[in-house]
Design a protein around this motif. Sequence first.
Motif, PDB file in Angstrom:
ATOM      1  N   ARG A 175      -8.314  28.905 -26.012  1.00 26.22           N
ATOM      2  CA  ARG A 175      -7.527  27.917 -25.645  1.00 26.22           C
ATOM      3  C   ARG A 175      -6.982  28.082 -24.308  1.00 26.22           C
ATOM      4  O   ARG A 175      -7.257  29.121 -23.607  1.00 26.22           O
ATOM      5  N   LEU A 176      -6.413  26.898 -23.598  1.00 26.87           N
ATOM      6  CA  LEU A 176      -5.686  27.294 -22.316  1.00 26.87           C
ATOM      7  C   LEU A 176      -4.455  27.819 -22.300  1.00 26.87           C
ATOM      8  O   LEU A 176      -3.682  27.745 -23.183  1.00 26.87           O
ATOM      9  N   ILE A 177      -4.215  28.676 -21.494  1.00 31.36           N
ATOM     10  CA  ILE A 177      -2.942  29.551 -21.315  1.00 31.36           C
ATOM     11  C   ILE A 177      -2.149  29.108 -19.904  1.00 31.36           C
ATOM     12  O   ILE A 177      -2.858  29.032 -18.899  1.00 31.36           O
ATOM     13  N   ASN A 178      -1.109  28.713 -20.045  1.00 25.05           N
ATOM     14  CA  ASN A 178      -0.179  28.401 -18.791  1.00 25.05           C
ATOM     15  C   ASN A 178       0.327  29.620 -18.338  1.00 25.05           C
ATOM     16  O   ASN A 178       0.915  30.647 -19.004  1.00 25.05           O
ATOM     17  N   VAL A 179       0.339  29.785 -16.921  1.00 25.94           N
ATOM     18  CA  VAL A 179       0.892  30.802 -16.179  1.00 25.94           C
ATOM     19  C   VAL A 179       1.947  30.360 -15.180  1.00 25.94           C
ATOM     20  O   VAL A 179       1.634  29.456 -14.649  1.00 25.94           O
ATOM     21  N   TYR A 180       3.227  30.983 -15.391  1.00 25.12           N
ATOM     22  CA  TYR A 180       4.312  30.431 -14.386  1.00 25.12           C
ATOM     23  C   TYR A 180       4.418  31.506 -13.482  1.00 25.12           C
ATOM     24  O   TYR A 180       4.302  32.607 -13.856  1.00 25.12           O
ATOM     25  N   ILE A 181       4.753  30.924 -12.155  1.00 26.68           N
ATOM     26  CA  ILE A 181       4.787  31.806 -11.067  1.00 26.68           C
ATOM     27  C   ILE A 181       5.992  31.702 -10.406  1.00 26.68           C
ATOM     28  O   ILE A 181       6.397  30.454  -9.975  1.00 26.68           O
ATOM     29  N   LEU A 182       6.939  32.553 -10.082  1.00 26.35           N
ATOM     30  CA  LEU A 182       8.158  32.592  -9.566  1.00 26.35           C
ATOM     31  C   LEU A 182       7.681  33.035  -8.146  1.00 26.35           C
ATOM     32  O   LEU A 182       7.613  34.525  -8.027  1.00 26.35           O
TER      33      LEU A 182
END
Length: 83
Positions: A35-42
Amino acid sequence: MNLNGISKKLQRAIIQTGLIVKVGTTQFYSNEQKRLINVYILSTPVYQPNRKGEWKDRDMDILRTSSQIDIVNCLNDIWKAVK
């Protein structure tokens, strides 16, 4: 309220203090999980020299995670520090 709304409110509050904080996302495909994984970048913009000695604006990562709750908690910690 959803986590996306909370992070946007915290981001707006932090920006009003003068500290620029960006929240970005990217995706990658996990063969292991199929599956696709979301990565959040701050991140925040910083002024750094490049290899040629010229000064440029670059984004410095504060946090890179796949958990949106970690982003909200980090934004909350930043908000507490700057207010």
